[in-house]
Enzyme design. Structure first.
Site, PDB file in Angstrom:
ATOM      1  N   CYS A 138     -75.227 -35.839  18.758  1.00  0.00           N
ATOM      2  CA  CYS A 138     -74.321 -36.938  18.388  1.00  0.00           C
ATOM      3  C   CYS A 138     -74.090 -37.953  19.505  1.00  0.00           C
ATOM      4  O   CYS A 138     -73.553 -39.030  19.265  1.00  0.00           O
ATOM      5  CB  CYS A 138     -72.986 -36.369  17.926  1.00  0.00           C
ATOM      6  SG  CYS A 138     -73.146 -35.369  16.444  1.00  0.00           S
ATOM      7  N   HIS A 171     -67.579 -41.978  18.333  1.00  0.00           N
ATOM      8  CA  HIS A 171     -68.409 -41.186  17.422  1.00  0.00           C
ATOM      9  C   HIS A 171     -67.505 -40.638  16.324  1.00  0.00           C
ATOM     10  O   HIS A 171     -66.381 -40.214  16.588  1.00  0.00           O
ATOM     11  CB  HIS A 171     -69.070 -40.050  18.214  1.00  0.00           C
ATOM     12  CG  HIS A 171     -69.729 -39.038  17.340  1.00  0.00           C
ATOM     13  ND1 HIS A 171     -70.642 -39.386  16.379  1.00  0.00           N
ATOM     14  CD2 HIS A 171     -69.590 -37.679  17.263  1.00  0.00           C
ATOM     15  CE1 HIS A 171     -71.048 -38.292  15.752  1.00  0.00           C
ATOM     16  NE2 HIS A 171     -70.428 -37.246  16.271  1.00  0.00           N
ATOM     17  N   ASN A 197     -69.982 -37.754   9.175  1.00  0.00           N
ATOM     18  CA  ASN A 197     -70.641 -37.737  10.481  1.00  0.00           C
ATOM     19  C   ASN A 197     -72.143 -37.938  10.283  1.00  0.00           C
ATOM     20  O   ASN A 197     -72.843 -37.030   9.831  1.00  0.00           O
ATOM     21  CB  ASN A 197     -70.358 -36.387  11.160  1.00  0.00           C
ATOM     22  CG  ASN A 197     -70.961 -36.289  12.552  1.00  0.00           C
ATOM     23  OD1 ASN A 197     -71.735 -37.152  12.974  1.00  0.00           O
ATOM     24  ND2 ASN A 197     -70.622 -35.230  13.266  1.00  0.00           N
TER      25      ASN A 197
HETATM   26  O1  UT7 Z   1     -70.386 -34.332  15.870  1.00  0.00           O
HETATM   27  C1  UT7 Z   1     -70.748 -33.407  16.821  1.00  0.00           C
HETATM   28  C2  UT7 Z   1     -69.690 -32.512  17.277  1.00  0.00           C
HETATM   29  N1  UT7 Z   1     -68.999 -31.866  16.200  1.00  0.00           N
HETATM   30  C3  UT7 Z   1     -67.670 -31.917  16.153  1.00  0.00           C
HETATM   31  O2  UT7 Z   1     -67.073 -32.592  16.931  1.00  0.00           O
HETATM   32  C4  UT7 Z   1     -66.974 -31.082  15.094  1.00  0.00           C
HETATM   33  C5  UT7 Z   1     -65.831 -30.325  15.742  1.00  0.00           C
HETATM   34  N2  UT7 Z   1     -65.157 -29.401  14.831  1.00  0.00           N
HETATM   35  C6  UT7 Z   1     -64.420 -29.806  13.773  1.00  0.00           C
HETATM   36  O3  UT7 Z   1     -64.377 -30.989  13.453  1.00  0.00           O
HETATM   37  C7  UT7 Z   1     -63.604 -28.770  13.031  1.00  0.00           C
HETATM   38  O4  UT7 Z   1     -63.621 -27.574  13.767  1.00  0.00           O
HETATM   39  C8  UT7 Z   1     -64.077 -28.490  11.584  1.00  0.00           C
HETATM   40  C9  UT7 Z   1     -63.787 -29.697  10.717  1.00  0.00           C
HETATM   41  C10 UT7 Z   1     -65.538 -28.148  11.557  1.00  0.00           C
HETATM   42  C11 UT7 Z   1     -63.290 -27.311  11.018  1.00  0.00           C
HETATM   43  O5  UT7 Z   1     -61.896 -27.571  11.079  1.00  0.00           O
HETATM   44  P1  UT7 Z   1     -60.907 -26.532  11.750  1.00  0.00           P
HETATM   45  O6  UT7 Z   1     -59.568 -27.111  11.622  1.00  0.00           O
HETATM   46  O7  UT7 Z   1     -61.397 -26.224  13.125  1.00  0.00           O
HETATM   47  O8  UT7 Z   1     -61.030 -25.296  10.791  1.00  0.00           O
HETATM   48  P2  UT7 Z   1     -61.416 -23.795  11.156  1.00  0.00           P
HETATM   49  O9  UT7 Z   1     -62.869 -23.657  11.370  1.00  0.00           O
HETATM   50  O10 UT7 Z   1     -60.474 -23.277  12.205  1.00  0.00           O
HETATM   51  O11 UT7 Z   1     -61.035 -23.065   9.799  1.00  0.00           O
HETATM   52  C12 UT7 Z   1     -59.680 -22.940   9.357  1.00  0.00           C
HETATM   53  C13 UT7 Z   1     -59.672 -22.279   7.992  1.00  0.00           C
HETATM   54  C14 UT7 Z   1     -60.512 -21.022   7.936  1.00  0.00           C
HETATM   55  O12 UT7 Z   1     -59.878 -20.110   7.045  1.00  0.00           O
HETATM   56  P3  UT7 Z   1     -58.985 -18.911   7.610  1.00  0.00           P
HETATM   57  O13 UT7 Z   1     -59.894 -18.096   8.460  1.00  0.00           O
HETATM   58  O14 UT7 Z   1     -57.870 -19.558   8.377  1.00  0.00           O
HETATM   59  O15 UT7 Z   1     -58.536 -18.231   6.370  1.00  0.00           O
HETATM   60  C15 UT7 Z   1     -61.788 -21.475   7.302  1.00  0.00           C
HETATM   61  O16 UT7 Z   1     -62.471 -20.458   6.626  1.00  0.00           O
HETATM   62  O17 UT7 Z   1     -60.217 -23.177   7.025  1.00  0.00           O
HETATM   63  C16 UT7 Z   1     -61.298 -22.513   6.340  1.00  0.00           C
HETATM   64  N3  UT7 Z   1     -62.294 -23.507   5.989  1.00  0.00           N
HETATM   65  C17 UT7 Z   1     -62.248 -24.254   4.880  1.00  0.00           C
HETATM   66  N4  UT7 Z   1     -61.379 -24.290   3.854  1.00  0.00           N
HETATM   67  C18 UT7 Z   1     -61.616 -25.168   2.872  1.00  0.00           C
HETATM   68  C19 UT7 Z   1     -63.393 -23.876   6.718  1.00  0.00           C
HETATM   69  N5  UT7 Z   1     -64.060 -24.849   6.072  1.00  0.00           N
HETATM   70  C20 UT7 Z   1     -63.375 -25.085   4.934  1.00  0.00           C
HETATM   71  C21 UT7 Z   1     -63.571 -25.980   3.858  1.00  0.00           C
HETATM   72  N6  UT7 Z   1     -62.671 -25.994   2.858  1.00  0.00           N
HETATM   73  N7  UT7 Z   1     -64.616 -26.846   3.826  1.00  0.00           N
END
Ligand code: UT7
Length: 329
Positions: free
Chosen positions: A116, A256, A286
């Site tokens: 990215c 970004h 993204n």
């Molecule tokens: O571009 C290059 C670099 N990339 C980035 O900068 C991306 C960086 N990361 C992020 O933007 C975020 O970490 C994500 C958007 C990918 C994920 O968001 P998050 O707030 O970090 O969520 P998480 O992975 O901590 O998940 C929280 C909860 C989990 O459930 P439990 O374990 O709390 O029950 C996930 O299973 O949300 C759940 N979850 C979802 N729920 C509904 C994960 N994806 C989804 C989804 N819909 N699509």
């Protein structure tokens, strides 16, 4: 002798017609519009549909539009740097394919892989060829067909990415407009957290790699988020500080578009108010190498000669960087 700056003299972009909404994703994986919007800021993204279409096919209309705007022919281009993580093929370089498709017969070129952060790395690299006096017209293209490496059964990644591409033209400027400074960083120890495991020399394609879904982008979201949110903000602040820029001096922050929360943190760290931040993540998601040039394209009519822009990115690798640009037209 007067210092030669590398100025952006034209920008153009392309996004595919197909709109993949959060509501459509709700029918594909266990997710919902509220979660996606609140955690990422994304409402919809574009997808390149159709057999036989690749990243270069989005670059062609972007580059043709750019050449028309600038009123020059493709044969005038000296160099094409194609920043992408989804090249048409492993080799030859997508830059070469693009050169052939648009008729840039006198250009040489290569692909740049920095996930990215690719466009910021590519802009800085391309600028060197202008600043040295070696070249007069350098195309820096940033784009990805992320849908070609996204697993639409994995809700943690499929909601984030989209397809899109944009290009800028760099030309010499002796009045101080153009790329003034950049800070680029990388840390390869971050590679376990965001990668595409198979298809390279480490794990060539096999039935096993396909069964294991190793040809799709893999991300440990939270780990990447932690690195991204601090490093992208820090590097943007660093480039401002070392050029004695305060928030008042900045016309636009061009971040970004990975996650609206990372964008907001970067703007806060730089002290830049939200009305000066280019944000289109809600419409395109993204697009990896495409995000920053797509923003420049969409905001082009609002940009004024002399505007100070800060570009900032973070990506797999890890890679991150920021650039200070004085807009030239
Ligand atoms: O571009 C290059 C670099 N990339 C980035 O900068 C991306 C960086 N990361 C992020 O933007 C975020 O970490 C994500 C958007 C990918 C994920 O968001 P998050 O707030 O970090 O969520 P998480 O992975 O901590 O998940 C929280 C909860 C989990 O459930 P439990 O374990 O709390 O029950 C996930 O299973 O949300 C759940 N979850 C979802 N729920 C509904 C994960 N994806 C989804 C989804 N819909 N699509």
């Amino acid at each position: 002798m007067q210092k030669i700056y590398a100025a952006i003299t034209a920008v153009h972009g392309y996004v595919p017609d197909y709109v993949l909404t959060n509501h459509e994703l709700e029918t594909m994986v266990d997710t919902n519009d509220e979660w996606i919007t609140s955690r990422t800021g994304i409402k919809e993204r574009r997808i390149l549909k159709g057999e036989g279409l690749a990243t270069s096919d989005m670059a062609v209309p972007a580059v043709k539009g750019l050449l028309e705007k600038r009123g020059i022919g493709a044969e005038e281009i000296d160099l094409i740097i194609f920043c992408t993580s989804t090249p048409d093929m492993v080799f030859p370089a997508t830059a070469n394919i693009l050169a052939d498709k648009v008729g840039a017969k006198n250009a040489w070129g290569y692909d740049l892989q920095a996930a990215c952060s690719g466009f910021v790395f590519g802009l800085t690299t391309g600028a060197q060829f202008i600043e040295s006096g070696k070249h007069k017209k350098v195309l820096v293209v940033g784009g990805d067909k992320m849908s070609s490496i996204v697993n639409y059964e994995d809700r943690t990644t499929c909601i984030i990415f989209g397809d899109g591409c944009a290009a800028v033209l760099l030309e010499p400027n002796e009045e101080g407009f153009g790329l003034v400074d950049s800070v680029l960083k990388s840390d390869g120890s971050g590679r376990p957290f965001l990668n595409l495991k198979a298809g390279g020399s480490l794990r060539p394609a096999s039935y096993e790699t396909i069964d294991n879904k190793e040809h799709f982008a893999y991300q440990e979201g939270q780990a990447v988020f932690k690195f991204a949110v601090t490093n992208m903000a820090d590097v943007a602040a660093e480039v401002m500080e070392r050029n004695n820029l305060t928030a008042e001096d900045i016309a636009w922050l061009v971040p970004h578009q990975a996650n609206k929360r990372i964008i907001d943190a970067t703007a806060n760290r730089c002290g830049v108010s939200s009305d000066k931040v280019m944000i289109n993540i809600h419409r395109y998601g993204n697009t990896t190498n495409g995000t920053i040039p797509l923003c420049l394209w969409e905001w082009e009519s609002k940009l004024k000669k002399g505007d100070n822009l800060i570009l900032a990115a973070f990506g797999g690798g890890f890679t991150w960087g920021a650039a200070y640009l004085k807009w030239a037209y």
